[in-house]
Structures are given as structure tokens and as C-alpha cells.
Design a protein around this motif. Sequence first.
Motif, PDB file in Angstrom:
ATOM      1  N   PRO A  62       6.203   6.622 -16.372  1.00  0.00           N
ATOM      2  CA  PRO A  62       5.528   5.323 -16.307  1.00  0.00           C
ATOM      3  C   PRO A  62       4.380   5.233 -17.303  1.00  0.00           C
ATOM      4  CG  PRO A  62       5.965   6.145 -14.114  1.00  0.00           C
ATOM      5  CD  PRO A  62       6.333   7.250 -15.058  1.00  0.00           C
ATOM      6  N   SER A  63       4.045   4.022 -17.724  1.00  0.00           N
ATOM      7  CA  SER A  63       2.987   3.804 -18.709  1.00  0.00           C
ATOM      8  C   SER A  63       1.943   2.845 -18.155  1.00  0.00           C
ATOM      9  CB  SER A  63       3.589   3.235 -20.007  1.00  0.00           C
ATOM     10  OG  SER A  63       4.226   1.997 -19.745  1.00  0.00           O
ATOM     11  N   HIS A  64       0.890   2.608 -18.959  1.00  0.00           N
ATOM     12  CA  HIS A  64      -0.190   1.697 -18.585  1.00  0.00           C
ATOM     13  C   HIS A  64      -0.718   2.019 -17.183  1.00  0.00           C
ATOM     14  CE1 HIS A  64       2.090  -0.496 -21.699  1.00  0.00           C
ATOM     15  NE2 HIS A  64       0.906  -0.957 -22.054  1.00  0.00           N
ATOM     16  N   ILE A  65      -0.998   3.281 -16.952  1.00  0.00           N
ATOM     17  CA  ILE A  65      -1.453   3.743 -15.633  1.00  0.00           C
ATOM     18  C   ILE A  65      -2.950   3.451 -15.485  1.00  0.00           C
ATOM     19  CG2 ILE A  65      -1.672   5.746 -14.122  1.00  0.00           C
ATOM     20  CD1 ILE A  65       0.641   6.977 -15.875  1.00  0.00           C
ATOM     21  N   VAL A  66      -3.309   2.758 -14.435  1.00  0.00           N
ATOM     22  CA  VAL A  66      -4.707   2.378 -14.197  1.00  0.00           C
ATOM     23  C   VAL A  66      -5.097   2.777 -12.782  1.00  0.00           C
ATOM     24  CG1 VAL A  66      -6.376   0.498 -14.076  1.00  0.00           C
ATOM     25  CG2 VAL A  66      -4.564   0.435 -15.801  1.00  0.00           C
ATOM     26  N   ASP A  67      -6.175   3.527 -12.663  1.00  0.00           N
ATOM     27  CA  ASP A  67      -6.784   3.773 -11.356  1.00  0.00           C
ATOM     28  C   ASP A  67      -7.830   2.689 -11.163  1.00  0.00           C
ATOM     29  OD1 ASP A  67      -8.203   4.610  -9.131  1.00  0.00           O
ATOM     30  OD2 ASP A  67      -8.025   6.730  -9.619  1.00  0.00           O
ATOM     31  N   HIS A  78      -3.916   1.808  -7.349  1.00  0.00           N
ATOM     32  CA  HIS A  78      -3.408   2.156  -8.670  1.00  0.00           C
ATOM     33  C   HIS A  78      -2.451   1.081  -9.169  1.00  0.00           C
ATOM     34  CE1 HIS A  78      -4.039   6.075  -6.438  1.00  0.00           C
ATOM     35  NE2 HIS A  78      -4.892   6.190  -7.433  1.00  0.00           N
ATOM     36  N   TRP A 136       0.633   0.556 -12.470  1.00  0.00           N
ATOM     37  CA  TRP A 136       1.321   1.133 -13.605  1.00  0.00           C
ATOM     38  C   TRP A 136       2.559   0.288 -13.932  1.00  0.00           C
ATOM     39  CZ3 TRP A 136       1.214   3.236  -8.736  1.00  0.00           C
ATOM     40  CH2 TRP A 136       2.432   3.468  -8.085  1.00  0.00           C
ATOM     41  N   ILE A 182       2.109  10.648 -12.365  1.00  0.00           N
ATOM     42  CA  ILE A 182       1.011   9.760 -12.789  1.00  0.00           C
ATOM     43  C   ILE A 182      -0.317  10.193 -12.165  1.00  0.00           C
ATOM     44  CG2 ILE A 182       2.591   7.809 -13.102  1.00  0.00           C
ATOM     45  CD1 ILE A 182       1.484   6.588 -10.547  1.00  0.00           C
ATOM     46  N   TYR A 225       6.566  -3.884 -12.721  1.00  0.00           N
ATOM     47  CA  TYR A 225       5.133  -3.719 -12.478  1.00  0.00           C
ATOM     48  C   TYR A 225       4.949  -3.116 -11.097  1.00  0.00           C
ATOM     49  CZ  TYR A 225       5.055  -7.059 -16.310  1.00  0.00           C
ATOM     50  OH  TYR A 225       5.258  -7.684 -17.511  1.00  0.00           O
ATOM     51  N   ARG A 261       2.208  -1.625  -8.060  1.00  0.00           N
ATOM     52  CA  ARG A 261       0.873  -1.500  -7.485  1.00  0.00           C
ATOM     53  C   ARG A 261       0.952  -0.587  -6.280  1.00  0.00           C
ATOM     54  NH1 ARG A 261      -3.575  -4.747  -7.971  1.00  0.00           N
ATOM     55  NH2 ARG A 261      -4.392  -3.110  -6.602  1.00  0.00           N
TER      56      ARG A 261
END
Length: 362
Positions: free
Chosen positions: A2-7, A23, A25, A46, A82, A84
Motif C-alpha cells: 500500500p502507498s500514501h500511508i498516513v497516521d 490511519h 492508505w 504498513i 482508499y 481508513r
Amino acid sequence: MPSHIVDVSARSRVLREQPLLSHAWVMTPPEALAYLRRPRSVLRTIGVRLPAECAVETVLRNHDWLTGHSDGLGDSDDVVVYARGDGDGQRFYRVMLYGGKAARRVPDRPLLHDPTEEERPTGHVTDRVRGRVDAIRRSMTAAPIHTDVHTWLAPLTVDAPVTKSNAEAHRVLATLVDAVRQVLPTNPAYEPVVTELSAALQRQFNPGYSSVYRAYRAPDATFPQAFTGLLYAKAVRVLATSGFQRDQQVEEVARILDDPAPALRVLTEAARAQDPDFFVHATVEATMRRRDDGRLDRRLVEAEDQFASFDPDRGARRSRLAAPSRRLELLGPEHRDEWWFLPALVAYAINVWPLRGDQTPQ
């Protein structure tokens, strides 16, 4: 992977202080299929490590569309997924998947608060603060300046005779702002006046006004927005009730700009003589009154919208004028290249300009 991983907790102190994980991603359909087969393994890739007793729940919001447009989660060319993930990380962790077109346009959506802010202000005021604010408010109404402010606000609360609509008066004012913008770089006589007016707006005022304003403001209204909106509303009202028609007003301003020295001298003297508390007092008073005065509120909303029309990027992002501010530092000289600076100074100039008895600028 997975990409664009945001905490999300890493982006917000508010969430970090809560006992919840959050999170986000992005995955390709085959990666989503791999997640559905072995969720814990993908989560570990991730960085989300959950204890064995923590239940993992997955929701596919548009399951039929996603599988139908990705050949059963086997094709990754035109579709993205997408994700969450939220939960306490001990008892449960829920992942929501939503499929969408990979090349779709990013929607233009308003943000609840500026990206630099941790949270949106709620406007909540404790009883203790409310009692202190009420005491300050009573002192305000007993001050001699309050009578002058009441008189100054009156044209915004009554239907006085006008020679043009507010929309037409706004167009006149926009023309004046543009005219001033054109002459500023060509005539050095204007530079000290701009500095003088901006300095007048930076003078210290009674800090009690800030307390009262914060107690009664709308949750998304900053003090500079309320201040500039009120000045603009009154400037528009002055032009709307003026005996001059549009062409006459523009011609009069052009005449002044051709020989500015006398007018600039009057303007700077008027700004120096202006009580630094006056327009601040008026802003706080208008903020309180508009809660119960529908006519005043509509006129202020209209003026705030008209003032915002000067923003060349309006709608594309949240205006920097909406940034948190206790005073009027956003009207300081260091912000003279911002879109709001010159319209605010022109509105301020109209409001400090001495008026004759017929409310026509001299």
C-alpha cells in the motif's frame, strides 16, 4: 505494498491525546485482495501491529462497484482502493475500503479548519469566563465611546434613504480600490500614508475587547474577518447613501488622486485622531448585536462576502485572513502584498474620513 500511508494521529495532537488509532492508505485492487486474504499481514507491512485478541473488522462500502470495475479485484489499471483504519487497537480495529477511479478529479471541498490548526474552535465559554466577560461588557456599555459606536452602527440597522443599492456601492468601492492600486507604485506621496494607516490599525487597544469577542463570535469567525467585514459594510453604506452617483464618485476620487496632498493630509490627521478602541468596540458590539438583529446580520454577511471577492484564489483554499489572530496583525505593513490589505485600508480610510452633515465625504 500500500502507498500514501498516513497516521492521522501524527498529524493532529488532538487525536494523539485520545486512546484511538487512526490511519489512512491507498491500495491497488490486487493489494486489497491480498489484504482481504491476510489482513494482519498487510497491516503489519504498513506498521500497524495489533495484539492477537484485537478483532479486525473490514467494511467494503461499494463492494459491487469495486469488484465489477476491477475484474474481481484482479485489475489495477483504472481503480484505486482508499482505506481508513480506526479503533482502540486493543479490542477492535475497523478498516473501511472504498473503490474509486484512479484518475478522478480531487473534489473542491471546504476544510473545517486551517491545516495549521489542530482543531476547529468550538466557541464554548465556561460560566466563569462568561461572568468575567459580562462584567467587561457592562463596562463597555457604560463607557462614553459606546454612545458614539451606537450612532456609528445605526445606518447598518435601519433602512435609511439610499441613492444606489449595496451591490452598486460595492462596485464603486471595488473601482476605488483598483484606482488606488494603480497609483500607489507611481506616486511616492502615498507610501507614508499607507504606512500611517497601517500603523494606526496596529495601535494597542483594550484587551478586554478580545475576551468579549471570543465569547460571542461564531465558531468560524476570526477577529480580522469581523473587523474588515464591518468596516467594509459601513464603507459600502456610506457610498450607498451618498448624494453622488457612481460616475460622480469615481470622478471625485480621480480628482483627489491627481492632486492627493490635501486629501492625504486630512486622512492621516483623521487616523491619528481616531480612538484606537473605537472600531474595535464597534466590531465587538456588532458581533453581539447581529445574533438578535437579522437585518444587521444580513448586511454584515453580504459585506463579508463582498470583501472576500477581492481574494483572487477565493474558493480554491481557505483564506489566510481566517488564520487565528487576537489583534489586527494581519493588517500590518508586512502583509501589504496580501489580497486583503489594500481593500481593508481603503475601507478604513472611508470610515475615518471626516463627513459633512449629509454623510457625504468632504
